[in-house]
Design a protein around this motif. Structure first.
Motif, PDB file in Angstrom:
ATOM      1  N   ASN A 273       0.830  -1.202   0.000  1.00  0.00           N
ATOM      2  CA  ASN A 273       0.000   0.000   0.000  1.00  0.00           C
ATOM      3  C   ASN A 273       0.865   1.253   0.000  1.00  0.00           C
ATOM      4  OD1 ASN A 273      -2.915  -0.976   0.382  1.00  0.00           O
ATOM      5  ND2 ASN A 273      -1.847  -2.063   2.040  1.00  0.00           N
ATOM      6  N   LEU A 274       0.224   2.393  -0.249  1.00  0.00           N
ATOM      7  CA  LEU A 274       0.924   3.667  -0.232  1.00  0.00           C
ATOM      8  C   LEU A 274       1.289   4.037   1.201  1.00  0.00           C
ATOM      9  CD1 LEU A 274      -1.183   5.725  -2.809  1.00  0.00           C
ATOM     10  CD2 LEU A 274       1.134   4.832  -3.119  1.00  0.00           C
ATOM     11  N   GLY A 275       2.539   4.509   1.385  1.00  0.00           N
ATOM     12  CA  GLY A 275       3.004   4.935   2.693  1.00  0.00           C
ATOM     13  C   GLY A 275       2.849   6.423   2.888  1.00  0.00           C
ATOM     14  N   ILE A 276       3.397   6.947   3.978  1.00  0.00           N
ATOM     15  CA  ILE A 276       3.255   8.371   4.295  1.00  0.00           C
ATOM     16  C   ILE A 276       3.964   9.266   3.286  1.00  0.00           C
ATOM     17  CG2 ILE A 276       2.980   7.979   6.776  1.00  0.00           C
ATOM     18  CD1 ILE A 276       5.936   8.680   7.111  1.00  0.00           C
ATOM     19  N   ASP A 277       4.910   8.685   2.527  1.00  0.00           N
ATOM     20  CA  ASP A 277       5.651   9.469   1.540  1.00  0.00           C
ATOM     21  C   ASP A 277       5.026   9.403   0.149  1.00  0.00           C
ATOM     22  OD1 ASP A 277       6.151   6.828   1.041  1.00  0.00           O
ATOM     23  OD2 ASP A 277       8.336   6.972   1.112  1.00  0.00           O
ATOM     24  N   GLY A 278       3.853   8.759   0.047  1.00  0.00           N
ATOM     25  CA  GLY A 278       3.191   8.646  -1.241  1.00  0.00           C
ATOM     26  C   GLY A 278       3.756   7.548  -2.120  1.00  0.00           C
ATOM     27  N   GLN A 279       4.715   6.754  -1.587  1.00  0.00           N
ATOM     28  CA  GLN A 279       5.325   5.643  -2.317  1.00  0.00           C
ATOM     29  C   GLN A 279       4.775   4.319  -1.768  1.00  0.00           C
ATOM     30  OE1 GLN A 279       7.479   6.372  -4.955  1.00  0.00           O
ATOM     31  NE2 GLN A 279       6.851   8.468  -4.458  1.00  0.00           N
ATOM     32  N   LEU A 293       6.487  -5.558   9.859  1.00  0.00           N
ATOM     33  CA  LEU A 293       7.381  -5.200   8.765  1.00  0.00           C
ATOM     34  C   LEU A 293       6.851  -3.947   8.084  1.00  0.00           C
ATOM     35  CD1 LEU A 293       8.083  -8.674   7.090  1.00  0.00           C
ATOM     36  CD2 LEU A 293       9.672  -7.334   8.458  1.00  0.00           C
ATOM     37  N   ARG A 294       7.726  -2.970   7.928  1.00  0.00           N
ATOM     38  CA  ARG A 294       7.397  -1.745   7.203  1.00  0.00           C
ATOM     39  C   ARG A 294       8.534  -1.503   6.219  1.00  0.00           C
ATOM     40  NH1 ARG A 294       3.567  -3.096   9.401  1.00  0.00           N
ATOM     41  NH2 ARG A 294       2.182  -2.000  10.852  1.00  0.00           N
ATOM     42  N   ILE A 295       8.339  -1.897   4.959  1.00  0.00           N
ATOM     43  CA  ILE A 295       9.429  -1.886   3.982  1.00  0.00           C
ATOM     44  C   ILE A 295       9.071  -1.032   2.773  1.00  0.00           C
ATOM     45  CG2 ILE A 295      10.961  -3.304   2.569  1.00  0.00           C
ATOM     46  CD1 ILE A 295      10.150  -5.705   4.311  1.00  0.00           C
ATOM     47  N   PRO A 296       9.777   0.094   2.550  1.00  0.00           N
ATOM     48  CA  PRO A 296       9.557   0.875   1.329  1.00  0.00           C
ATOM     49  C   PRO A 296      10.021   0.056   0.120  1.00  0.00           C
ATOM     50  CG  PRO A 296      10.813   2.111   2.969  1.00  0.00           C
ATOM     51  CD  PRO A 296      10.797   0.685   3.407  1.00  0.00           C
ATOM     52  N   LEU A 297       9.211  -0.020  -0.917  1.00  0.00           N
ATOM     53  CA  LEU A 297       9.556  -0.830  -2.085  1.00  0.00           C
ATOM     54  C   LEU A 297      10.483  -0.068  -3.025  1.00  0.00           C
ATOM     55  CD1 LEU A 297       6.257  -2.709  -3.036  1.00  0.00           C
ATOM     56  CD2 LEU A 297       8.401  -3.694  -2.230  1.00  0.00           C
ATOM     57  N   LEU A 298      11.659  -0.596  -3.235  1.00  0.00           N
ATOM     58  CA  LEU A 298      12.585  -0.039  -4.214  1.00  0.00           C
ATOM     59  C   LEU A 298      12.018  -0.307  -5.615  1.00  0.00           C
ATOM     60  CD1 LEU A 298      15.911  -1.218  -2.548  1.00  0.00           C
ATOM     61  CD2 LEU A 298      15.020   1.123  -2.625  1.00  0.00           C
ATOM     62  N   PRO A 299      12.395   0.495  -6.612  1.00  0.00           N
ATOM     63  CA  PRO A 299      11.817   0.369  -7.963  1.00  0.00           C
ATOM     64  C   PRO A 299      11.846  -1.047  -8.533  1.00  0.00           C
ATOM     65  CG  PRO A 299      13.110   2.364  -7.808  1.00  0.00           C
ATOM     66  CD  PRO A 299      13.329   1.632  -6.522  1.00  0.00           C
ATOM     67  N   LYS A 300      12.969  -1.761  -8.380  1.00  0.00           N
ATOM     68  CA  LYS A 300      13.082  -3.107  -8.929  1.00  0.00           C
ATOM     69  C   LYS A 300      12.097  -4.052  -8.248  1.00  0.00           C
ATOM     70  CE  LYS A 300      14.909  -6.193 -11.626  1.00  0.00           C
ATOM     71  NZ  LYS A 300      14.807  -6.083 -13.100  1.00  0.00           N
TER      72      LYS A 300
END
Length: 410
Positions: A273-279, A293-300
């Motif tokens: 889902n979208l996080g606080i940074d819009g990513q 687990l709270r993991i920002p998804l890298l582009p790849k």
């Protein structure tokens, strides 16, 4: 075999922390310098106990009856000692106790193991429970070889039993294709065994903790990981077989997220889902520890997730990736390693190591952040992955040179 021993029986009482006026009576068996105690499950007032003589004071009918019972116990223990002598069996306090208790309600080792595995099945992860079941199998094999029995009383588990079990594990030769157990594998079995024995102590099934004198000895091992060059080689390799493409996608996804096999294969589209940074982020839990687990998804990683969740086998199970067992996945990873000319032992867990080292720490991500993303409860666990890579050393030294040069110019 020695046929004569220094053998003694002594009756003692132990008071509880809350009630100092009454004591629980124990029979203490001593053979040579070793001893063990048996709770007789009888209490007596401290003021009525003759500590020097190990018996009840006075000549009242109650005292005579109590002392008669103690003499009966002494006679039974002596008979057990003599029976071991006659049968030329090993004479130890544990064997005397086991023979004395006979078919009583004394608890056994496998009974304790089964109790642990049953009560912890809903608490521990399936992977952890699988390891406990494996430890049970090795204990059963050890009992069969050492004692020619399928089970023994818990009172027979002492320091020597523990060290003999370690020796058995170190020298066990698997009949199938598996490798012999390494040092850390042996220590993991002993660690699990210790936990079960300590549970027996807390349950009151045993009165001593035989592991108190035993020290686990793990050896530090270098955690394998892929270099940036090796990672890109796998990413960019043209694979014609679909099963290898799927395996490569799951593996690379883990290299850029740090997810373990079970967490990656069970990842649901609803957990992205979208996080606080819009990513896009992964919002999930580690199955092993139930840690958030709270993991920002890298582009790849996002690219792979968007592609794989459209696969018919992913849609049918409402997961990001098609189902594939860890065993098959690791087998196929070895094919990919061969195709990419990578000589390292490519396993899925290598992806998690690669994320911690090549992808994050070597690119300047603070170890505290990496620890959070990996779902570690303690930063000390993350420090295992904190390798100082040559690339990072080179960059840091280059920055230092520039700083020094600027300082000289001034």
């Amino acid at each position: 075999m020695k046929t004569t021993h220094t053998f003694g029986i002594q009756f003692i009482i132990r008071t509880g922390k809350k009630d100092r006026d009454k004591g629980l009576v124990y029979a203490r068996i001593t053979v040579e310098t070793r001893r063990i105690e048996i709770s007789l499950k009888k209490t007596i007032a401290v003021e009525e106990w003759n500590k020097a003589r190990g018996m009840a004071k006075g000549f009242s009918p109650e005292s005579k009856k109590f002392n008669s019972y103690l003499e009966h116990v002494r006679s039974q223990l002596t008979d057990a000692y003599r029976e071991l002598q006659i049968n030329k069996e090993k004479i130890t306090p544990e064997n005397i106790k086991a023979l004395f208790l006979g078919d009583s309600d004394e608890h056994t080792l496998i009974e304790l193991v089964d109790y642990h595995n049953t009560t912890q099945a809903s608490v521990l992860s399936p992977g952890t429970m699988k390891n406990y079941r494996t430890t049970k199998k090795y204990l059963e094999r050890f009992l069969k070889k050492k004692f020619k029995a399928s089970d023994i009383y818990l009172v027979q588990v002492n320091y020597k039993f523990i060290t003999d079990f370690e020796y058995f594990l170190r020298n066990y030769q698997p009949l199938d294709h598996q490798k012999p157990i390494g040092n850390n594998g042996v220590m993991k079995h002993q660690e699990r065994f210790r936990k079960m024995i300590n549970l027996g102590f807390r349950l009151g099934w045993i009165t001593q903790k035989p592991f108190d004198s035993y020290k686990l000895s793990f050896r530090k091992v270098d955690r394998g990981f892929l270099t940036e060059k090796e990672l890109h080689a796998i990413e960019n390799k043209k694979l014609k077989v679909e099963r290898l493409q799927i395996v490569r996608d799951v593996f690379i996804f883990s290299c850029y997220t740090g997810l373990s096999y079970i967490d990656a294969i069970n990842l649901s589209p609803d957990e992205i889902n979208l996080g606080i940074d819009g990513q896009y982020w992964i919002f999930s839990k580690r199955q092993k520890t139930d840690t958030k687990l709270r993991i920002p998804l890298l582009p790849k990683a996002l690219e792979i997730a968007n592609k794989c969740q459209k696969h018919p086998r992913s849609i049918s199970r409402d997961r990001v990736f098609p189902l594939i067992s860890n065993q098959k996945l690791n087998s196929y990873l070895k094919e990919i390693a061969d195709l990419c000319a990578i000589r390292k032992n490519l396993t899925f867990h290598l992806a998690r190591h690669t994320f911690a080292t090549t992808v994050t720490l070597s690119n300047g991500v603070p170890i505290e952040t990496v620890s959070q993303v990996l779902g570690h409860k303690s930063i000390s666990t993350t420090q295992i992955y904190a390798k100082v890579l040559e690339k990072k050393i080179s960059e840091d030294m280059r920055k230092l040179k520039l700083t020094l040069c600027k300082s000289i110019d001034k």
